[in-house]
Design a protein around this motif. Structure first.
Motif, short mmCIF file in Angstrom:
data_model
loop_
_atom_site.label_atom_id
_atom_site.label_comp_id
_atom_site.label_asym_id
_atom_site.label_seq_id
_atom_site.Cartn_x
_atom_site.Cartn_y
_atom_site.Cartn_z
N PHE A 249 0.75 -1.23 0.01
CA PHE A 249 0.09 0.07 -0.13
C PHE A 249 0.89 1.57 -0.01
N ASN A 250 2.15 1.17 -0.06
CA ASN A 250 3.06 2.36 -0.15
C ASN A 250 3.19 2.78 -1.67
N ASP A 251 2.91 3.79 -2.15
CA ASP A 251 3.19 4.40 -3.35
C ASP A 251 4.93 4.88 -3.17
N LEU A 252 4.94 5.50 -4.51
CA LEU A 252 6.53 5.95 -4.76
C LEU A 252 6.85 7.17 -3.66
N ASP A 253 5.89 7.97 -3.39
CA ASP A 253 6.26 9.03 -2.44
C ASP A 253 6.58 8.54 -0.77
N ALA A 254 5.81 7.54 -0.72
CA ALA A 254 5.96 6.81 0.59
C ALA A 254 7.09 6.12 0.70
N ASN A 255 7.60 5.74 -0.54
CA ASN A 255 8.74 4.85 -0.53
C ASN A 255 9.86 5.77 -0.40
N MET A 256 9.91 7.03 -0.95
CA MET A 256 10.87 7.78 -0.85
C MET A 256 11.10 8.45 0.57
N ASP A 257 9.81 8.56 1.25
CA ASP A 257 9.75 9.14 2.90
C ASP A 257 10.71 8.03 3.42
N LEU A 258 10.37 6.85 3.50
CA LEU A 258 10.66 5.52 4.21
C LEU A 258 12.40 5.51 4.00
N ALA A 259 12.62 5.42 2.68
CA ALA A 259 14.14 5.35 2.31
C ALA A 259 14.90 6.69 3.06
N GLU A 260 14.38 7.87 2.98
CA GLU A 260 15.01 9.07 3.46
C GLU A 260 15.07 8.84 4.95
N ASP A 261 13.94 8.43 5.36
CA ASP A 261 14.08 8.41 6.98
C ASP A 261 15.03 7.35 7.55
N PHE A 308 25.99 16.46 6.44
CA PHE A 308 25.45 16.85 5.21
C PHE A 308 24.22 16.01 4.89
N VAL A 309 24.12 14.74 5.19
CA VAL A 309 22.94 13.90 4.87
C VAL A 309 22.10 14.03 5.95
N LEU A 310 22.58 14.20 7.20
CA LEU A 310 21.57 14.34 8.29
C LEU A 310 20.85 15.53 8.59
N GLU A 311 21.66 16.78 7.98
CA GLU A 311 21.16 18.20 8.32
C GLU A 311 20.59 18.71 6.97
N ASN A 312 20.26 17.91 5.93
CA ASN A 312 19.78 18.50 4.70
C ASN A 312 18.30 17.55 4.36
N ASN A 313 17.27 18.07 3.97
CA ASN A 313 16.27 17.52 3.39
C ASN A 313 16.69 16.76 2.20
N ARG A 354 27.09 12.81 -8.83
CA ARG A 354 27.84 13.69 -7.76
C ARG A 354 27.53 15.13 -8.14
N TYR A 355 27.89 15.55 -9.33
CA TYR A 355 27.59 16.89 -9.93
C TYR A 355 26.01 17.57 -9.32
N LEU A 356 25.03 16.80 -9.34
CA LEU A 356 23.80 17.14 -9.04
C LEU A 356 23.68 16.89 -7.50
N VAL A 357 24.39 16.20 -6.62
CA VAL A 357 24.40 16.46 -5.10
C VAL A 357 25.49 17.46 -4.65
N GLU A 358 26.55 17.38 -5.14
CA GLU A 358 27.48 18.26 -4.68
C GLU A 358 27.64 19.60 -5.22
N LYS A 359 27.35 19.91 -6.46
CA LYS A 359 27.51 21.17 -7.16
C LYS A 359 26.22 21.90 -7.46
N HIS A 360 25.27 21.06 -8.00
CA HIS A 360 23.88 22.02 -8.23
C HIS A 360 22.97 22.31 -7.09
N PHE A 361 22.67 21.17 -6.50
CA PHE A 361 21.52 21.12 -5.39
C PHE A 361 22.21 21.39 -4.01
N LYS A 362 23.56 20.75 -3.77
CA LYS A 362 24.13 20.68 -2.49
C LYS A 362 23.40 20.44 -1.62
#
Length: 477
Positions: A249-261, A308-313, A354-362
């Motif tokens: 019953f989890n859709d993709l949004d709920a899946n992303m929430d679970l993985a991040e948490d 960096f992982v803990l402090e950023n959404n 890595r460009y997306l993470v480290e340079k663009h979105f940080k």
């Protein structure tokens, strides 16, 4: 007399008379000072020998690598660098070590040399720290899912299905390799094999976990997986461990929430319980970075990356948006990427992630809605008929660390995708049954455990975060 761990002695709040400690000699200086370690903690405890009243033969046997038992008094240290030391009253050699042949000498060894001595490398500070962190991360994974009410499921290691559809699997057979029985068509007759069919070592427990999620709601599997990919890169192993939750019953949004948490939880858990080890590994990485040219040095230290992982959404971005960002980026326009992004549909490489993470979105990034052609058959097809409900989590310094999706719950669509890939539907009859009887939206993801340990410890090669690495042309130990 029961012995006490070095960790507990170093954490004592007061001196203690009559303690016993057992461990391995790291160094022995001036015929008097033993640096002893038992694996419970990064730091050694200094044991001060009364060399004038200790037999010369015993002193000769106190060599690097030797196992000893020491009785004495835990006292406040007279020297700098440690709070406590042990004044030795009795010393017993439990196991001798030949100082001329013992490979782990008290000096810096290359990681390549240590891989060749994987059975002894854990006696170094670096690998002791890595393996303690690995152990804590493993415990944290189980604790997270147990706290959330997940059921731990042990999925098969031997399987007749290829979950990824890639065909890079290790075969399991009891048939004679040189002269296997043949059928009427002249092909190997697997009906005479142990399982009566062709079988392999699993590349994933996902498909089996899905069946259990459709009865128990929330399940996870955490076990060994195998991939016969002839890759000698610093990011690939032939045998590795996978963490795979599946949730009904989890859709993709709920899946992303679970993985991040989940991933923030286990990293925080390790940081809280392995502070000394991570501080040591942070300094080790800093020293390594100093040896690199300025342009190749990382902007973040190990602890910086973890925070960096803990402090950023986690920033959630569609694959299509990411491709536009990459196509218009300076590295792409100036052809600095090794793989130039020219059009939609490209399979992203680590340098792009890595460009997306480290340079663009940080910030950590979750990419979603990937082209169906570059993703697995079980991912849910979107209404545009060209993308699927897939998601990857991207981290600094490593790129992809988690891959997952909303699963295709529609029987007809799944059957068509299987047919298009040339997969024999009869091999997946049991998997398709979950779509025939009470199908429902469900999602899950996979985390390569060694990738997580690699990130948390700051090591550069995945062969250094598993006790005995299995790679092409290497199955030693």
């Amino acid at each position: 007399m029961k012995h006490t761990k070095v960790k507990d002695l170093l954490n004592s709040t007061k001196p203690i008379d009559d303690v016993m400690v057992k461990g391995w000699v790291r160094t022995f200086r001036n015929n008097q000072f033993i640096a002893l370690n038992d694996g419970s903690v990064l730091h050694n405890i200094q044991c001060v020998v009364d060399f004038e009243n200790t037999p010369a033969e015993t002193l000769k046997r106190i060599t690097t690598g030797a196992a000893v038992a020491i009785k004495g008094n835990l006292t406040e240290s007279q020297g700098a660098g440690q709070k406590y030391e042990i004044q030795v009253k009795e010393l017993e050699i439990l196991g001798d070590s030949d100082p001329e042949k013992f490979p782990m000498q008290p000096k810096k060894h290359s990681l390549e040399f240590l891989r060749e001595n994987a059975h002894l490398r854990v006696r170094t500070n670096v690998f002791g720290a890595i393996m303690r962190v690995r152990s804590v991360l493993s415990f944290a994974i189980h604790q997270y899912f147990q706290e959330k009410g997940f059921v731990y499921v042990n999925t098969p290691i031997i399987t007749g299905s290829d979950a990824e559809g890639a065909g890079e699997m290790f075969q399991v057979t009891s048939l004679p390799v040189g002269n296997p029985p043949l059928n009427e068509e002249g092909k190997i007759d697997y009906k005479q094999d142990f399982f009566g069919k062709e079988t392999n070592l699993t590349v994933s427990g996902q498909l089996e976990a899905e069946t259990y999620a459709m009865a128990l709601g929330q399940v996870y599997t955490f076990g060994p997986t195998f991939r016969a990919e002839n890759s000698n890169t610093s990011r690939h192993l032939a045998e590795f461990w996978m963490v795979e939750p599946e949730v009904a019953f989890n859709d993709l949004d709920a899946n992303m929430d679970l993985a991040e948490d989940f991933i923030q939880y286990v990293i925080k858990f390790a940081m809280d319980r392995c502070a000394d080890d991570l501080k040591f590994l942070d300094q080790r990485l800093a020293d390594e970075e100093k040896q690199k040219p300025q342009a190749e040095r990382s902007e973040l230290g190990l602890l910086d990356k973890l925070n960096f992982v803990l402090e950023n959404n986690f920033k959630r971005v569609s694959y299509t948006e990411a491709i536009d960002i990459l196509k218009n980026s300076k590295p792409n326009k100036n052809k600095k990427f090794n793989y130039i992004i020219e059009e939609w549909g490209a399979d992203l490489q680590s340098e792009h992630e890595r460009y997306l993470v480290e340079k663009h979105f940080k910030s950590p990034v979750i990419l979603f809605d990937y082209p169906a052609k570059i993703k697995a058959f079980y991912m849910r097809l979107n209404d545009d008929n060209k993308t699927v409900r897939a998601m990857d989590i991207l981290f600094p310094g490593i790129g992809e660390i988690v891959g997952g999706s909303q699963r295709e719950e529609r029987l007809d669509v799944l059957q068509q995708k299987i047919a298009d890939l040339g997969i024999d539907e009869k091999e997946l009859w049991w998997y398709l049954d979950t779509r025939r009887f009470g199908t429902a939206v469900h999602s899950g993801f996979g985390l390569g455990f060694e990738r997580l340990v690699l990130f948390v410890t700051g090591m550069g090669n995945i062969r250094d975060v598993i006790p005995f690495p299995r790679t092409p042309q290497n199955a030693e130990f």
